[in-house]
Design an enzyme around this catalytic site. Structure first.
Site, PDB file in Angstrom:
ATOM      1  N   ARG A 161       0.837  -1.219   0.000  1.00 17.75           N
ATOM      2  CA  ARG A 161       0.000   0.000   0.000  1.00 17.75           C
ATOM      3  C   ARG A 161       0.863   1.256   0.000  1.00 17.75           C
ATOM      4  NH1 ARG A 161      -2.800  -3.877  -0.615  1.00 17.75           N
ATOM      5  NH2 ARG A 161      -4.669  -4.427   0.579  1.00 17.75           N
ATOM      6  N   SER A 236     -10.721  -0.069   3.628  1.00 19.06           N
ATOM      7  CA  SER A 236      -9.896  -0.284   4.827  1.00 19.06           C
ATOM      8  C   SER A 236      -9.291   1.051   5.252  1.00 19.06           C
ATOM      9  CB  SER A 236      -8.747  -1.244   4.526  1.00 19.06           C
ATOM     10  OG  SER A 236      -9.250  -2.422   3.969  1.00 19.06           O
ATOM     11  N   GLU A 332      -4.344   4.043   6.049  1.00 19.82           N
ATOM     12  CA  GLU A 332      -4.104   3.836   4.615  1.00 19.82           C
ATOM     13  C   GLU A 332      -4.736   5.002   3.847  1.00 19.82           C
ATOM     14  OE1 GLU A 332      -5.231  -0.079   2.941  1.00 19.82           O
ATOM     15  OE2 GLU A 332      -6.276   1.098   1.416  1.00 19.82           O
TER      16      GLU A 332
HETATM   17  P1  FAD Z   1      -8.640   9.227  -4.668  1.00 19.15           P
HETATM   18  O1  FAD Z   1      -9.321   8.838  -3.406  1.00 19.15           O
HETATM   19  O2  FAD Z   1      -9.312  10.222  -5.531  1.00 19.15           O
HETATM   20  O3  FAD Z   1      -7.166   9.724  -4.341  1.00 19.15           O
HETATM   21  C1  FAD Z   1      -6.355   9.026  -3.432  1.00 19.15           C
HETATM   22  C2  FAD Z   1      -4.997   9.739  -3.344  1.00 19.15           C
HETATM   23  O4  FAD Z   1      -4.298   9.594  -4.572  1.00 19.15           O
HETATM   24  C3  FAD Z   1      -5.133  11.245  -3.121  1.00 19.15           C
HETATM   25  O5  FAD Z   1      -4.110  11.665  -2.270  1.00 19.15           O
HETATM   26  C4  FAD Z   1      -4.966  11.835  -4.506  1.00 19.15           C
HETATM   27  O6  FAD Z   1      -4.436  13.142  -4.488  1.00 19.15           O
HETATM   28  C5  FAD Z   1      -4.017  10.860  -5.155  1.00 19.15           C
HETATM   29  N1  FAD Z   1      -4.250  10.711  -6.585  1.00 19.15           N
HETATM   30  C6  FAD Z   1      -5.394  10.277  -7.176  1.00 19.15           C
HETATM   31  N2  FAD Z   1      -5.247  10.243  -8.503  1.00 19.15           N
HETATM   32  C7  FAD Z   1      -3.988  10.659  -8.762  1.00 19.15           C
HETATM   33  C8  FAD Z   1      -3.253  10.862  -9.970  1.00 19.15           C
HETATM   34  N3  FAD Z   1      -3.769  10.632 -11.174  1.00 19.15           N
HETATM   35  N4  FAD Z   1      -1.969  11.310  -9.858  1.00 19.15           N
HETATM   36  C9  FAD Z   1      -1.410  11.564  -8.653  1.00 19.15           C
HETATM   37  N5  FAD Z   1      -2.072  11.411  -7.484  1.00 19.15           N
HETATM   38  C10 FAD Z   1      -3.349  10.960  -7.545  1.00 19.15           C
HETATM   39  N6  FAD Z   1      -7.755  -0.226  -2.035  1.00 19.15           N
HETATM   40  C11 FAD Z   1      -6.978  -1.321  -2.211  1.00 19.15           C
HETATM   41  O7  FAD Z   1      -5.741  -1.218  -2.352  1.00 19.15           O
HETATM   42  N7  FAD Z   1      -7.520  -2.577  -2.238  1.00 19.15           N
HETATM   43  C12 FAD Z   1      -8.834  -2.788  -2.084  1.00 19.15           C
HETATM   44  O8  FAD Z   1      -9.285  -3.923  -2.124  1.00 19.15           O
HETATM   45  C13 FAD Z   1      -9.682  -1.658  -1.868  1.00 19.15           C
HETATM   46  N8  FAD Z   1     -11.009  -1.812  -1.663  1.00 19.15           N
HETATM   47  C14 FAD Z   1     -11.793  -0.728  -1.423  1.00 19.15           C
HETATM   48  C15 FAD Z   1     -13.169  -0.925  -1.196  1.00 19.15           C
HETATM   49  C16 FAD Z   1     -13.996   0.152  -0.949  1.00 19.15           C
HETATM   50  C17 FAD Z   1     -15.468  -0.070  -0.697  1.00 19.15           C
HETATM   51  C18 FAD Z   1     -13.461   1.472  -0.961  1.00 19.15           C
HETATM   52  C19 FAD Z   1     -14.352   2.655  -0.745  1.00 19.15           C
HETATM   53  C20 FAD Z   1     -12.104   1.678  -1.171  1.00 19.15           C
HETATM   54  C21 FAD Z   1     -11.254   0.571  -1.400  1.00 19.15           C
HETATM   55  N9  FAD Z   1      -9.876   0.724  -1.624  1.00 19.15           N
HETATM   56  C22 FAD Z   1      -9.088  -0.365  -1.851  1.00 19.15           C
HETATM   57  C23 FAD Z   1      -9.251   2.059  -1.587  1.00 19.15           C
HETATM   58  C24 FAD Z   1      -9.349   2.837  -2.936  1.00 19.15           C
HETATM   59  O9  FAD Z   1     -10.401   2.368  -3.723  1.00 19.15           O
HETATM   60  C25 FAD Z   1      -8.059   2.740  -3.737  1.00 19.15           C
HETATM   61  O10 FAD Z   1      -6.978   3.228  -3.008  1.00 19.15           O
HETATM   62  C26 FAD Z   1      -8.158   3.510  -5.072  1.00 19.15           C
HETATM   63  O11 FAD Z   1      -7.003   3.273  -5.850  1.00 19.15           O
HETATM   64  C27 FAD Z   1      -8.330   5.011  -4.883  1.00 19.15           C
HETATM   65  O12 FAD Z   1      -8.622   5.565  -6.138  1.00 19.15           O
HETATM   66  P2  FAD Z   1      -9.313   6.978  -6.307  1.00 19.15           P
HETATM   67  O13 FAD Z   1      -9.286   7.312  -7.744  1.00 19.15           O
HETATM   68  O14 FAD Z   1     -10.645   6.982  -5.668  1.00 19.15           O
HETATM   69  O15 FAD Z   1      -8.296   7.902  -5.497  1.00 19.15           O
HETATM   70  P1  NAP Z   2      -9.830 -10.938   5.028  1.00 15.26           P
HETATM   71  O1  NAP Z   2      -9.853 -11.948   3.935  1.00 15.26           O
HETATM   72  O2  NAP Z   2     -10.891 -10.959   6.073  1.00 15.26           O
HETATM   73  O3  NAP Z   2      -8.404 -10.975   5.743  1.00 15.26           O
HETATM   74  C1  NAP Z   2      -8.062 -10.001   6.737  1.00 15.26           C
HETATM   75  C2  NAP Z   2      -6.657  -9.520   6.465  1.00 15.26           C
HETATM   76  O4  NAP Z   2      -5.753 -10.591   6.598  1.00 15.26           O
HETATM   77  C3  NAP Z   2      -6.528  -8.993   5.075  1.00 15.26           C
HETATM   78  O5  NAP Z   2      -6.470  -7.587   5.147  1.00 15.26           O
HETATM   79  C4  NAP Z   2      -5.298  -9.635   4.507  1.00 15.26           C
HETATM   80  O6  NAP Z   2      -4.208  -8.755   4.304  1.00 15.26           O
HETATM   81  C5  NAP Z   2      -4.861 -10.663   5.523  1.00 15.26           C
HETATM   82  N1  NAP Z   2      -4.912 -11.997   4.896  1.00 15.26           N
HETATM   83  C6  NAP Z   2      -5.969 -12.825   4.810  1.00 15.26           C
HETATM   84  N2  NAP Z   2      -5.623 -13.981   4.194  1.00 15.26           N
HETATM   85  C7  NAP Z   2      -4.324 -13.844   3.871  1.00 15.26           C
HETATM   86  C8  NAP Z   2      -3.394 -14.676   3.212  1.00 15.26           C
HETATM   87  N3  NAP Z   2      -3.735 -15.904   2.794  1.00 15.26           N
HETATM   88  N4  NAP Z   2      -2.139 -14.223   3.040  1.00 15.26           N
HETATM   89  C9  NAP Z   2      -1.785 -13.020   3.453  1.00 15.26           C
HETATM   90  N5  NAP Z   2      -2.616 -12.162   4.081  1.00 15.26           N
HETATM   91  C10 NAP Z   2      -3.878 -12.580   4.294  1.00 15.26           C
HETATM   92  O7  NAP Z   2      -9.793  -9.473   4.377  1.00 15.26           O
HETATM   93  P2  NAP Z   2     -10.948  -8.588   3.776  1.00 15.26           P
HETATM   94  O8  NAP Z   2     -11.062  -7.386   4.626  1.00 15.26           O
HETATM   95  O9  NAP Z   2     -12.171  -9.390   3.458  1.00 15.26           O
HETATM   96  O10 NAP Z   2     -10.284  -8.120   2.414  1.00 15.26           O
HETATM   97  C11 NAP Z   2      -9.983  -9.060   1.409  1.00 15.26           C
HETATM   98  C12 NAP Z   2      -8.922  -8.481   0.486  1.00 15.26           C
HETATM   99  O11 NAP Z   2      -9.381  -7.269  -0.112  1.00 15.26           O
HETATM  100  C13 NAP Z   2      -7.633  -8.135   1.225  1.00 15.26           C
HETATM  101  O12 NAP Z   2      -6.549  -8.379   0.383  1.00 15.26           O
HETATM  102  C14 NAP Z   2      -7.765  -6.653   1.487  1.00 15.26           C
HETATM  103  O13 NAP Z   2      -6.524  -5.980   1.560  1.00 15.26           O
HETATM  104  C15 NAP Z   2      -8.559  -6.183   0.272  1.00 15.26           C
HETATM  105  N6  NAP Z   2      -9.378  -5.022   0.619  1.00 15.26           N
HETATM  106  C16 NAP Z   2      -8.740  -3.822   0.720  1.00 15.26           C
HETATM  107  C17 NAP Z   2      -9.471  -2.693   1.029  1.00 15.26           C
HETATM  108  C18 NAP Z   2      -8.793  -1.364   1.089  1.00 15.26           C
HETATM  109  O14 NAP Z   2      -9.461  -0.347   1.192  1.00 15.26           O
HETATM  110  N7  NAP Z   2      -7.497  -1.323   1.019  1.00 15.26           N
HETATM  111  C19 NAP Z   2     -10.835  -2.773   1.267  1.00 15.26           C
HETATM  112  C20 NAP Z   2     -11.419  -4.022   1.182  1.00 15.26           C
HETATM  113  C21 NAP Z   2     -10.690  -5.141   0.856  1.00 15.26           C
HETATM  114  P3  NAP Z   2      -4.011  -7.866   2.988  1.00 15.26           P
HETATM  115  O15 NAP Z   2      -4.882  -6.705   3.152  1.00 15.26           O
HETATM  116  O16 NAP Z   2      -2.577  -7.531   3.087  1.00 15.26           O
HETATM  117  O17 NAP Z   2      -4.338  -8.655   1.778  1.00 15.26           O
END
Ligand code: FAD
Ligand code: NAP
Length: 336
Positions: A161, A236, A332
């Site tokens: 991340r 998250s 994050e």
């Molecule tokens: P924004 O929220 O608009 O911006 C985020 C940051 O990036 C800001 O600081 C902004 O200035 C910067 N930024 C945006 N675009 C640019 C650009 N073109 N150039 C330079 N800087 C920029 N994330 C995960 O990693 N894994 C997941 O599974 C995941 N699941 C999610 C589920 C839900 C329901 C939600 C709401 C979010 C989730 N996220 C997840 C977080 C999010 O969706 C990601 O981080 C996504 O990439 C953000 O994109 P955005 O366009 O909305 O960014």
């Molecule tokens: P989950 O499956 O309930 O697991 C909880 C956490 O444990 C996850 O965040 C994941 O870390 C870690 N994990 C689970 N199984 C793993 C494995 N086999 N090996 C390594 N790490 C493991 O998680 P969840 O909340 O439902 O999310 C599922 C996936 O979607 C995850 O990868 C999570 O990161 C991603 N997600 C991200 C966001 C976001 O906003 N960033 C939102 C929703 C879901 P990791 O997060 O490192 O994978």
């Protein structure tokens, strides 16, 4: 260039938080961006889909809303394809486009909200896959000089991340185009993580293809994560902390059921959601904001909440987790 003044940012962030800005400018091309820079408009903030930001108050800046679209196949052979995507394309649509063309590599990243340009920002990841695994390079424009640079994978310094754009180069570059290398054959599906295999079995899929993997991921995500259209959230809120093996062993003695995932020989990743739940915050509600009932890692705005209150709740949770477990969790989500 059109500057929309008095624009509320409420429709532009998935938390659904209200905040003002100096003005909103839609960027459809690199030329639009250069126009802003040449006209000396500042300060600037870059906005994609607003799914990873917390607006803790009014934003004293001009917001550049990324609308750069387009998808171009740059190279193709019988094994793989190199595709350059406009940074304002919705990420999920790009994933579905790849799957429809039989291109593998990002199917586990289905249904992640936001834009393609934000994907390298925090090296988005889910279900055992991170975008860096398919990433080739990106083009970005410097926000003060207007110079365009190409960043390779090494230049981006991707981590869990993390990237250079979230650290040393924070708020300096506008990512305009991202290229991904996707495979047409001889690829491995990532099915080991979480409930993917179980979900495929429930779907009666014995030999999954790309569509099946994405369908399983979509099904799991829909069942576990709150839909921002119904309850404001940014996914998250915290990153999963990584501790050394000694610390993990200490915690294991106190909490035998604590989950842990080794990242290196001497490091273990702890699920922040488990720590927050154990600290008693799962389902916690204070007025219009709180922690989601099913997923302790997700802070929510039930409607009419304030970003400052969500920020304070986040600090409170961080402190509580530190007090109980001696583990630091860090956000994050980007605080604006
Ligand atoms: P924004 O929220 O608009 O911006 C985020 C940051 O990036 C800001 O600081 C902004 O200035 C910067 N930024 C945006 N675009 C640019 C650009 N073109 N150039 C330079 N800087 C920029 N994330 C995960 O990693 N894994 C997941 O599974 C995941 N699941 C999610 C589920 C839900 C329901 C939600 C709401 C979010 C989730 N996220 C997840 C977080 C999010 O969706 C990601 O981080 C996504 O990439 C953000 O994109 P955005 O366009 O909305 O960014
Ligand atoms: P989950 O499956 O309930 O697991 C909880 C956490 O444990 C996850 O965040 C994941 O870390 C870690 N994990 C689970 N199984 C793993 C494995 N086999 N090996 C390594 N790490 C493991 O998680 P969840 O909340 O439902 O999310 C599922 C996936 O979607 C995850 O990868 C999570 O990161 C991603 N997600 C991200 C966001 C976001 O906003 N960033 C939102 C929703 C879901 P990791 O997060 O490192 O994978």
């Amino acid at each position: 260039m059109t500057i929309k003044e008095n624009q509320s940012l409420r429709p532009f962030n998935t938390f659904g938080l209200d905040a003002s800005c100096l003005g909103l400018i839609r960027i459809y091309s690199v030329e639009d961006l250069l126009d802003v820079i040449q006209n000396n408009i500042h300060p600037l903030r870059i906005l994609g889909g607003g799914s990873n930001i917390l607006l803790s108050g009014d934003i004293p800046a001009y917001i550049l809303k990324n609308e750069i679209k387009g998808l171009t196949i740059i190279e193709e052979d019988e094994n793989q394809v190199l595709v350059e995507v406009g940074a304002g394309e919705p990420w999920h649509q790009f994933v579905m486009w790849s799957i429809a063309h039989g291109f593998a590599g990002i199917e586990n990243l289905a249904l992640i909200p936001g834009t393609v340009g934000a994907a390298p920002m925090q090296n988005i990841g889910a279900y055992g896959v991170e975008q860096e695994m398919a990433f080739d390079k990106l083009r970005a424009t410097h926000l003060t000089t207007g110079t365009e640079s190409v960043f390779t994978k090494t230049d981006c310094a991707f981590g869990y991340r993390e990237s250079v754009f979230k650290n040393e180069l924070k708020d300096q570059y506008f990512i305009t185009h991202v290229s991904y290398r996707l495979l047409k054959k001889d690829y491995t599906l990532h099915l080991q993580y979480g409930d993917i295999q179980k979900t495929l079995t429930n779907m009666s899929v014995a030999n999954p293809g790309l569509e099946d993997v994405a369908a399983a991921v979509i099904e799991i995500r829909r069942s576990k994560l709150p839909d921002p259209k119904k309850i404001g959230n940014a996914g998250s809120f915290f990153k999963n902390p990584v501790v050394d093996a000694t610390k993990y062993d200490e915690l294991k003695l106190l909490y035998p059921e604590i989950p842990g995932y080794p990242t290196t020989e001497n490091n273990v990743k702890l699920p922040a959601g488990w720590l927050i739940e154990k600290a008693g915050y799962k389902g916690y509600r204070s007025g219009n904001i709180g922690v989601h009932q099913l997923q302790a890692l997700v802070l929510v705005n039930y409607g009419g909440g304030h970003g400052k209150d969500i920020q304070n709740l986040a600090y409170e949770i961080q402190e509580k987790v530190w007090e109980i477990f001696g583990v630091r969790i860090s956000p994050e989500v980007n605080f604006w």
